[in-house]
Write a protein that holds these residues in place. Structure first.
Motif, PDB file in Angstrom:
ATOM      1  N   LYS A 241       3.641 -67.578   2.976  1.00  0.00           N
ATOM      2  CA  LYS A 241       3.615 -68.901   2.363  1.00  0.00           C
ATOM      3  C   LYS A 241       2.321 -69.648   2.686  1.00  0.00           C
ATOM      4  N   TYR A 242       1.847 -69.540   3.931  1.00  0.00           N
ATOM      5  CA  TYR A 242       0.816 -70.482   4.352  1.00  0.00           C
ATOM      6  C   TYR A 242      -0.577 -69.893   4.577  1.00  0.00           C
TER       7      TYR A 242
ATOM      8  N   VAL B 162      -1.535 -66.273   0.221  1.00  0.00           N
ATOM      9  CA  VAL B 162      -1.913 -66.830  -1.081  1.00  0.00           C
ATOM     10  C   VAL B 162      -2.544 -65.735  -1.941  1.00  0.00           C
ATOM     11  N   ALA B 163      -3.421 -64.947  -1.331  1.00  0.00           N
ATOM     12  CA  ALA B 163      -4.059 -63.858  -2.080  1.00  0.00           C
ATOM     13  C   ALA B 163      -3.022 -62.857  -2.576  1.00  0.00           C
TER      14      ALA B 163
ATOM     15  N   ARG C 268       0.194 -63.374  -3.186  1.00  0.00           N
ATOM     16  CA  ARG C 268       1.019 -63.909  -4.260  1.00  0.00           C
ATOM     17  C   ARG C 268       0.233 -64.037  -5.552  1.00  0.00           C
ATOM     18  N   ALA C 269      -1.042 -64.435  -5.423  1.00  0.00           N
ATOM     19  CA  ALA C 269      -1.865 -64.545  -6.620  1.00  0.00           C
ATOM     20  C   ALA C 269      -2.017 -63.173  -7.275  1.00  0.00           C
TER      21      ALA C 269
ATOM     22  N   GLU D 121       1.140 -62.076  -8.980  1.00  0.00           N
ATOM     23  CA  GLU D 121       1.496 -62.778 -10.211  1.00  0.00           C
ATOM     24  C   GLU D 121       0.595 -62.360 -11.369  1.00  0.00           C
ATOM     25  N   ASP D 122      -0.699 -62.225 -11.117  1.00  0.00           N
ATOM     26  CA  ASP D 122      -1.622 -61.908 -12.198  1.00  0.00           C
ATOM     27  C   ASP D 122      -2.876 -61.297 -11.576  1.00  0.00           C
ATOM     28  N   ALA D 123      -2.885 -59.970 -11.504  1.00  0.00           N
ATOM     29  CA  ALA D 123      -3.952 -59.286 -10.765  1.00  0.00           C
ATOM     30  C   ALA D 123      -5.329 -59.581 -11.343  1.00  0.00           C
ATOM     31  N   GLU D 124      -5.437 -59.568 -12.658  1.00  0.00           N
ATOM     32  CA  GLU D 124      -6.760 -59.747 -13.257  1.00  0.00           C
ATOM     33  C   GLU D 124      -7.312 -61.132 -12.946  1.00  0.00           C
ATOM     34  N   THR D 125      -6.472 -62.153 -13.113  1.00  0.00           N
ATOM     35  CA  THR D 125      -6.934 -63.506 -12.824  1.00  0.00           C
ATOM     36  C   THR D 125      -7.266 -63.662 -11.344  1.00  0.00           C
ATOM     37  N   ALA D 126      -6.450 -63.051 -10.484  1.00  0.00           N
ATOM     38  CA  ALA D 126      -6.748 -63.118  -9.056  1.00  0.00           C
ATOM     39  C   ALA D 126      -8.129 -62.525  -8.790  1.00  0.00           C
TER      40      ALA D 126
ATOM     41  N   LEU E 241      -8.656 -57.172  -4.593  1.00  0.00           N
ATOM     42  CA  LEU E 241      -7.356 -56.537  -4.829  1.00  0.00           C
ATOM     43  C   LEU E 241      -7.154 -55.318  -3.942  1.00  0.00           C
TER      44      LEU E 241
ATOM     45  N   THR F  16      12.868 -60.932 -10.951  1.00  0.00           N
ATOM     46  CA  THR F  16      12.381 -61.507 -12.189  1.00  0.00           C
ATOM     47  C   THR F  16      12.891 -60.670 -13.332  1.00  0.00           C
TER      48      THR F  16
ATOM     49  N   ARG G 214       7.097 -55.810 -17.724  1.00  0.00           N
ATOM     50  CA  ARG G 214       5.901 -56.350 -18.369  1.00  0.00           C
ATOM     51  C   ARG G 214       4.667 -55.549 -17.939  1.00  0.00           C
TER      52      ARG G 214
END
Lengths: 296, 256
Positions: free
Chosen positions: A158-159, A164-165, A167-168, A171-176, A183, A290, A295
């Motif tokens: 969480k912190y 953060v990396a 979770r990012a 959620e969306d590997a390319e945007t991260a 990655l 989810t 997807r």
């Protein structure tokens, strides 16, 4: 009533250990979208090293080495196999991990042979009494350790920047990647953490009342799969709840199997999988998963 | 600060050629626009610059350079490290994370001081991001998400910002707001490469523009030149030349 409380606490304790395994499974899936069938072999590798090394270096050092080694093996699998495999679909990688699992498990079972290895833990077979309820010390230590590790992991998730990396990237590997998240590092660290957690779980799967580590330990570890799946493959909360459900179910079914003789013996081993099937019939994505897992 | 240059870039996705020898230059401190219809190769161009072609199984030849550093062949994170940061098309905020966590994800790996400074700058630019710091990004409106996406990219401290259709799908007021912000970001010294279908807006911002058509640069010039060009007026600005008198009408023989 006493029996019930004993079974419940034991179930929660073993469930917490399953949750450790399931959590690793989920982190790997979140970070790399790979269903890691080699998880049981990581666990076996960690446990095996602890069992072999404690007579030489003492229990705590052995545990440390076992955890580190399992993390290293996991990171190596990520680096050498998962990252290099340029395949179109993640289901192919899942099958690749079955191959990795077979290689590691075969070698380790050859090493173990027919031995039952003691883990050399300081708790032995001591028991504690709480007003008529008898609990093994190992079960209490397992519960406390698992709870501490899980809390630490969730807080970090969480912190910290790492969380953060993670979770990012999940959620969306390319945007991260566009935001500068590395990655490769994220997925390797996910594998390493999962390997370390599996090694700790190995310890608690093999201590009292279990006789020790033997070639079937990796089969015991397989019960963490239904835990991860019924909770939802991509949910850390799901892994925890799933682990507890499986642990308590197994403990209760084994404890009361004499009252349910019509189900036959050994229902405790089957029950986790039955629970998983029932839950998946009602909620196909698992309790906390989810919905659109497929997807691409 | 250095110029971003693309020279003779060829990009293919398997057998499909998406870019066929594109060259362009983003001088340091300027705003350059890339215009073109759907499928002209605008997004592919940005992918090639930011190193994300591999997510789409694309491969490229040619060179992308920043000053005398070559960006081609670097992975996306290293390109960000060199100061070239892209705001992806369609915002793509991390919907399940809070606004603040999104900004954090943009500034990972920076020192505490640099991070705090960037954060202050971003919430200065977009005060709404401070008000909504603890809300999930998925709950923001489209315009707010676009602000977050731009703010998140700014957290990395870019010297060159790549914007992929930042006003797509936004209400006119919000689009105008974003346009103003782009101007402001540029005035603080960040070069901007702006990819847009909204030609009027893009030409009002940019000093120089390129028009892409099926993977090639069809037109290029200063914004003023392009605004005055008949071709751009007819095809992108929707201005029919009064001299021609009649609008072009075509009879579809099959239906007549």
């Amino acid at each position: 009533m006493t029996t019930f409380v004993e079974l419940l606490v034991n179930g929660i304790s073993i469930g917490a250990v399953y949750a450790l395994i399931a959590l690793g499974f989920v982190i790997i899936f979140k970070a790399t979208e790979v269903v890691n069938f080699a998880h049981a072999s990581l666990l076996l590798a960690g446990g095996y090293l602890v069992a072999r090394l404690w007579p030489l270096v003492g229990f705590w050092a052995a545990l440390l080495i076992g955890v580190a080694a399992a993390a290293l093996v996991a990171a190596a699998i990520e680096f050498l196999v998962i990252r290099r495999a340029n395949v179109a679909s993640h289901s192919v990688l899942a099958i690749v991990t079955i191959g990795v699992d077979i290689v590691i498990t075969t070698e380790l079972t050859r090493q173990i042979g027919t031995d039952v290895l003691a883990m050399g833990d300081p708790w032995g077979s001591q028991v504690v009494q709480f007003g008529g309820v008898t609990l093994a010390e190992t079960r209490i230590v397992a519960l406390v350790t698992a709870a501490a590790l899980i809390t630490a992991f969730l807080l970090a998730f969480k912190y910290t920047g790492w969380g953060v990396a993670m979770r990012a990237a999940a959620e969306d590997a390319e945007t991260a990647a566009l935001m500068g998240v590395r990655l490769g590092r994220v997925s390797m660290s996910a594998w390493a953490v999962a390997g370390g957690l599996a090694a700790v779980a190995a310890l608690f799967l093999c201590v009292f009342p279990t006789p020790g580590l033997d070639r079937s330990t990796s089969l015991v570890a397989l019960k963490a799969f239904p835990a991860a799946i019924l909770g939802g493959l991509d949910s850390t909360t799901g892994a925890l709840v799933g682990g507890l459900i499986i642990g308590v179910t197994e403990s209760m079914m084994s404890g009361y199997q004499n009252d349910m003789a019509f189900l036959g013996r050994g229902i405790g081993d089957v029950a986790p999988f039955l629970v998983m099937l029932v839950i998946l019939l009602i909620r196909p994505a698992g309790l906390f998963g989810t919905k659109e897992l497929a997807r691409v | 600060m250095a110029d971003l240059a693309v020279s003779d870039l060829v990009v293919g996705y398997g057998p499909v050629r998406a870019l066929r020898g594109v060259s362009m230059r983003v001088p340091s401190g300027s705003i350059v626009a890339v215009l073109g219809a759907n499928g002209a190769g605008k997004s592919t161009l940005l992918r090639a610059i930011s190193g994300t072609l591999r997510f789409h199984r694309g491969s490229c030849q040619g060179a992308v350079t920043l000053g005398d550093q070559r960006l081609t062949g670097l992975d996306a994170a290293s390109v960000v490290g060199r100061g070239v940061v892209q705001v992806p098309e369609g915002r793509r905020v991390f919907a399940r994370m809070t606004v603040d966590e999104n900004l954090r994800a943009g500034g990972l790996g920076r020192s505490r001081r640099a991070y705090a400074k960037a954060h202050e700058q971003v919430v200065d630019l977009f005060p709404v991001l401070k008000e909504r710091a603890r809300q999930r990004a998925g709950l923001l409106s489209g315009g707010e998400q676009q602000m977050l996406a731009i703010g998140r990219a700014l957290m990395a401290g870019p010297t060159t910002l790549l914007l992929d259709e930042p006003t797509l799908g936004l209400a006119p007021l919000m689009a105008a707001r974003i346009t103003e912000t782009i101007k402001e970001i540029n005035s603080l010294g960040t070069s901007v490469l702006l990819v847009e279908q909204n030609v009027a807006m893009a030409l009002s911002l940019a000093s120089h523009a390129y028009v892409l058509e099926v993977g090639e640069v069809a037109l290029e010039g200063t914004a003023a030149e392009l605004r005055a060009s008949d071709e751009v007026r007819r095809r992108y600005l929707g201005v029919a030349d009064a001299v021609e008198g009649t609008l072009e009408t075509r009879t579809l023989s099959r239906w007549s």
